[in-house]
Design an enzyme around this catalytic site. Structure first.
Site, mmCIF file in Angstrom:
data_model
loop_
_atom_site.group_PDB
_atom_site.id
_atom_site.type_symbol
_atom_site.label_atom_id
_atom_site.label_comp_id
_atom_site.label_asym_id
_atom_site.label_seq_id
_atom_site.Cartn_x
_atom_site.Cartn_y
_atom_site.Cartn_z
ATOM 1 N N LEU A 1 10.760 6.189 -1.296
ATOM 2 C CA LEU A 1 10.019 5.755 -0.110
ATOM 3 C C LEU A 1 10.745 6.083 1.186
ATOM 4 C CD1 LEU A 1 8.811 2.254 -1.375
ATOM 5 C CD2 LEU A 1 7.617 4.462 -1.499
ATOM 6 N N HIS A 2 9.967 6.532 2.157
ATOM 7 C CA HIS A 2 10.494 6.790 3.503
ATOM 8 C C HIS A 2 9.564 6.105 4.502
ATOM 9 C CE1 HIS A 2 7.305 9.730 3.754
ATOM 10 N NE2 HIS A 2 7.803 10.440 2.754
ATOM 11 N N GLU A 3 9.904 6.261 5.783
ATOM 12 C CA GLU A 3 9.157 5.569 6.835
ATOM 13 C C GLU A 3 7.660 5.951 6.838
ATOM 14 O OE1 GLU A 3 10.132 3.092 8.656
ATOM 15 O OE2 GLU A 3 8.437 3.051 10.065
ATOM 16 N N HIS B 1 5.745 6.440 4.172
ATOM 17 C CA HIS B 1 5.132 5.520 3.206
ATOM 18 C C HIS B 1 5.054 4.102 3.796
ATOM 19 C CE1 HIS B 1 7.159 8.420 0.210
ATOM 20 N NE2 HIS B 1 5.877 8.558 -0.045
ATOM 21 N N ASP C 1 -0.902 14.700 3.844
ATOM 22 C CA ASP C 1 -1.560 15.423 2.744
ATOM 23 C C ASP C 1 -3.057 15.442 3.045
ATOM 24 O OD1 ASP C 1 0.754 15.784 0.680
ATOM 25 O OD2 ASP C 1 0.924 13.748 1.428
ATOM 26 N N SER D 1 8.997 13.694 4.366
ATOM 27 C CA SER D 1 8.530 14.004 3.022
ATOM 28 C C SER D 1 9.665 13.717 2.048
ATOM 29 C CB SER D 1 8.159 15.490 2.938
ATOM 30 O OG SER D 1 8.069 15.904 1.586
ATOM 31 N N SER D 2 9.309 13.217 0.864
ATOM 32 C CA SER D 2 10.350 12.995 -0.151
ATOM 33 C C SER D 2 11.048 14.313 -0.466
ATOM 34 C CB SER D 2 9.738 12.416 -1.424
ATOM 35 O OG SER D 2 8.979 11.269 -1.105
HETATM 36 P P1 AMP Z 1 3.708 10.823 -2.010
HETATM 37 O O1 AMP Z 1 4.715 9.796 -2.397
HETATM 38 O O2 AMP Z 1 4.294 12.070 -1.442
HETATM 39 O O3 AMP Z 1 2.660 11.070 -3.066
HETATM 40 O O4 AMP Z 1 2.912 10.187 -0.787
HETATM 41 C C1 AMP Z 1 2.267 8.948 -0.909
HETATM 42 C C2 AMP Z 1 1.400 8.715 0.311
HETATM 43 O O5 AMP Z 1 2.229 8.738 1.477
HETATM 44 C C3 AMP Z 1 0.343 9.810 0.508
HETATM 45 O O6 AMP Z 1 -0.863 9.204 0.959
HETATM 46 C C4 AMP Z 1 0.963 10.673 1.559
HETATM 47 O O7 AMP Z 1 0.028 11.386 2.330
HETATM 48 C C5 AMP Z 1 1.688 9.640 2.406
HETATM 49 N N1 AMP Z 1 2.753 10.259 3.199
HETATM 50 C C6 AMP Z 1 3.743 11.066 2.767
HETATM 51 N N2 AMP Z 1 4.506 11.491 3.808
HETATM 52 C C7 AMP Z 1 3.967 10.942 4.925
HETATM 53 C C8 AMP Z 1 4.273 11.004 6.323
HETATM 54 N N3 AMP Z 1 5.300 11.720 6.782
HETATM 55 N N4 AMP Z 1 3.497 10.305 7.169
HETATM 56 C C9 AMP Z 1 2.441 9.580 6.722
HETATM 57 N N5 AMP Z 1 2.095 9.475 5.429
HETATM 58 C C10 AMP Z 1 2.834 10.148 4.543
#
Ligand code: AMP
Length: 292
Positions: A36-38, A40, A153, A188-189
């Site tokens: 998780l990052h900011e 998320h 995304d 992004s992760s």
């Molecule tokens: P993931 O863990 O990459 O599958 O992302 C989970 C959710 O977090 C998805 O809806 C992504 O679009 C969203 N997300 C990922 N990175 C960001 C970001 N930098 N800003 C906003 N939402 C994000």
């Protein structure tokens, strides 16, 4: 800090949600693949504004990774995720394993249709079919009133919206702006893969989006010259551009560009594949930056 529930079993998850809904509470849901990052966590903030209880799921979905992609390498840090989710006010963390999500190979599947043919769908065959099946399953398990996705995304968020509309899922899909580092890099992760100069090279993506945006604000509304301008900036040292496209919210190329047009980019920086986008009327600068 209020205690956060943690569940691994889909049946328990549904029972937890149903018990709260029976008490008249709205459930908000944020599906993630963890690390998780900011970005998320700002989805969690939005879910908290729109619901009384927030569920966050962490599941690295094998079905959405291609055979040559980074499934085994995908960054994982459950201990840290648990801590930051609890600190941000997540009420329930749902962390199923692959056997719980796919006790048998799913034979009945979701076909994403033409919105999944281009861009990420073309670069990653089968990716969106895998995404939509896991999102469908998670939405049926958690039964939220609202689910929050990131615009980062974009194609995924639009496909989820379309699935929910076309198949009458009966919940609200909220799409949150992309959270960026102060220098413009979208969180992004996968940024954790970037090494040495690659972190700096990766700025070419947001720079290309800003170049298109500025050219459009300067009066250019023809997608051809705008795409060429963006690609010029994207073709930076250390960066292998994959696509730069100007589309509408159904992922169709636009003939004339307006404030609703979305510019999407994908590029490889070293071995790491990155994506980013901007809705022209909103602008890269309007996206929230990570809090210091
Ligand atoms: P993931 O863990 O990459 O599958 O992302 C989970 C959710 O977090 C998805 O809806 C992504 O679009 C969203 N997300 C990922 N990175 C960001 C970001 N930098 N800003 C906003 N939402 C994000």
């Amino acid at each position: 800090m209020p205690t956060m529930h943690e569940l691994v079993n889909p049946k328990d998850m549904r029972a937890w949600s149903r018990a709260d809904r029976a008490r008249g509470r709205r459930i908000g849901f944020v599906p993630t693949m963890g690390c998780l990052h900011e970005g998320h966590l700002q989805l969690v903030d939005r879910a908290k504004q729109r619901a009384d209880r927030v569920v966050l799921s962490i599941f690295v979905n094998p079905l959405q990774f291609g055979p040559t992609e980074d499934l085994a390498l995908y960054p994982r840090d459950l201990e840290r995720d648990r801590r930051v989710a609890a600190e941000r006010g997540v009420d329930c963390l749902f962390v199923p394993d692959t056997a719980a999500m796919y006790p048998a190979e799913p034979l009945v599947r979701v076909r994403p249709g033409p919105m999944a043919d281009a861009l990420e769908g073309a670069a990653r065959p089968g990716h969106f079919a895998g995404v939509l099946i896991v999102v469908a399953k998670l939405l049926h398990i958690v039964e939220p009133d609202v689910a929050v996705f990131g615009r980062k995304d974009f194609q995924q968020a639009m496909l989820v919206r379309r699935m929910v509309d076309d198949l009458n899922f009966g919940l609200e899909i909220d799409v949150a702006p992309t959270v960026r580092e102060l220098d413009g890099l979208a969180l992004s992760s996968r940024n954790s893969y970037l090494q040495g100069d690659e972190r700096r090279d990766a700025l070419a993506l947001s720079r290309a989006l800003r170049a298109v945006e500025q050219t459009w604000r300067g009066g250019e509304a023809d997608p051809g010259p705008l795409a060429r301008r963006g690609l010029e900036v994207l073709r930076a040292p250390g960066v292998a551009p994959e696509y730069l496209a100007l589309v509408d919210d159904q992922m169709r190329p636009v003939a004339r560009v307006d404030a609703r047009t979305v510019v999407l980019v994908a590029a490889k920086v070293g071995k790491t594949r990155l994506i980013d986008n901007v809705v022209l009327g909103e602008g890269v600068a309007a996206d929230p930056a990570v809090r210091a």
